[in-house]
Design an enzyme around this catalytic site. Sequence first.
Site, mmCIF file in Angstrom:
data_model
loop_
_atom_site.group_PDB
_atom_site.id
_atom_site.type_symbol
_atom_site.label_atom_id
_atom_site.label_comp_id
_atom_site.label_asym_id
_atom_site.label_seq_id
_atom_site.Cartn_x
_atom_site.Cartn_y
_atom_site.Cartn_z
ATOM 1 N N GLU A 123 -9.587 -1.663 5.288
ATOM 2 C CA GLU A 123 -10.311 -1.337 6.511
ATOM 3 C C GLU A 123 -11.590 -2.172 6.603
ATOM 4 O OE1 GLU A 123 -8.688 0.271 8.541
ATOM 5 O OE2 GLU A 123 -8.318 2.372 8.051
ATOM 6 N N ASP A 178 0.810 -1.212 0.000
ATOM 7 C CA ASP A 178 0.000 0.000 0.000
ATOM 8 C C ASP A 178 0.849 1.269 0.000
ATOM 9 O OD1 ASP A 178 0.944 -0.469 2.563
ATOM 10 O OD2 ASP A 178 -1.010 -0.799 3.456
ATOM 11 N N ASP A 183 -7.816 -2.548 13.994
ATOM 12 C CA ASP A 183 -9.181 -2.838 13.544
ATOM 13 C C ASP A 183 -9.209 -4.085 12.647
ATOM 14 O OD1 ASP A 183 -7.962 -1.891 11.275
ATOM 15 O OD2 ASP A 183 -9.317 -0.174 10.969
ATOM 16 N N HIS A 185 -7.292 -4.701 10.049
ATOM 17 C CA HIS A 185 -7.004 -4.502 8.621
ATOM 18 C C HIS A 185 -5.686 -5.149 8.209
ATOM 19 C CE1 HIS A 185 -4.908 -0.483 9.652
ATOM 20 N NE2 HIS A 185 -3.971 -1.224 9.110
#
Length: 242
Positions: A143, A67, A136, A138
């Site tokens: 997400e 990313d 979270d 991810h």
Amino acid sequence: MKVVVFKNKRKASKFISEIICEEIINNPNLVLCLATGRTMKPVYRQFIKKIYKEKINLNKIHTFNLDEYIGLKQNSREKFRYFMDKNFFNKVKLKNSQISFLNPYASNLKKECDRYENEINKFGGIDLTILGIGRDGHIGFNEPGSGRKSRTRVVKLNKLTRKDNKIFFHSFRKVPKEALTMGIDTIMHSKKIILIAFGRNKNEAVQKAINGKISDEISASFLQNHKDVTIVLDSFAARKLD
Ligand code: GLP
């Protein structure tokens, strides 16, 4: 999923670098997908040590990164490309031609994402993906809400993710709100995956990813359906596992 727990991150990182080196020895043309973040720093440190100690030849490997942020200046030190240059690429003198990165400056980001997917395919797919995990759940920047079939695309970052990454910026305000990330499906196509988590603040996400129900609420839970995943944890990240 195979889960391996180590007393500390140094021992865990040594184990991970052994796996990566073994994969390169078995396949000098290995296509790697790499991650950034705090978790990866000790991993790259141990990996580099091993590369020099064992004289691992990297001349034929190729790397993709998971990313990249959107909206940072070209010369920004917070870019994932900068992180990779500093913590890995420059240290092992990888050639530019061996490195693929998502380009957040492309005039058409949708086209850029398709280009990245095509490039991965041109290399015959990814052999080994190294992943961290967000609080979270991810992976990459997928997400909660990212679908199982998602591919490389533009994503909006959560407040929690931006807060966690604030440490790399001077203020929360400066953390980008958008990024480019490989999708869940892109990651799931990797032949082999190693997911790494260190520290107490990851133990809930880790527990949900391994023992929770497979759902887009915890992106890492999709890995339960991959046939070759190794989860490497330190004792703190493993604390909530049975
Ligand atoms: C970041 C990155 C991920 C990384 C994860 C954990 O937001 N996009 O690739 O694995 O979150 O980061 P850290 O290792 O700093 O906790």
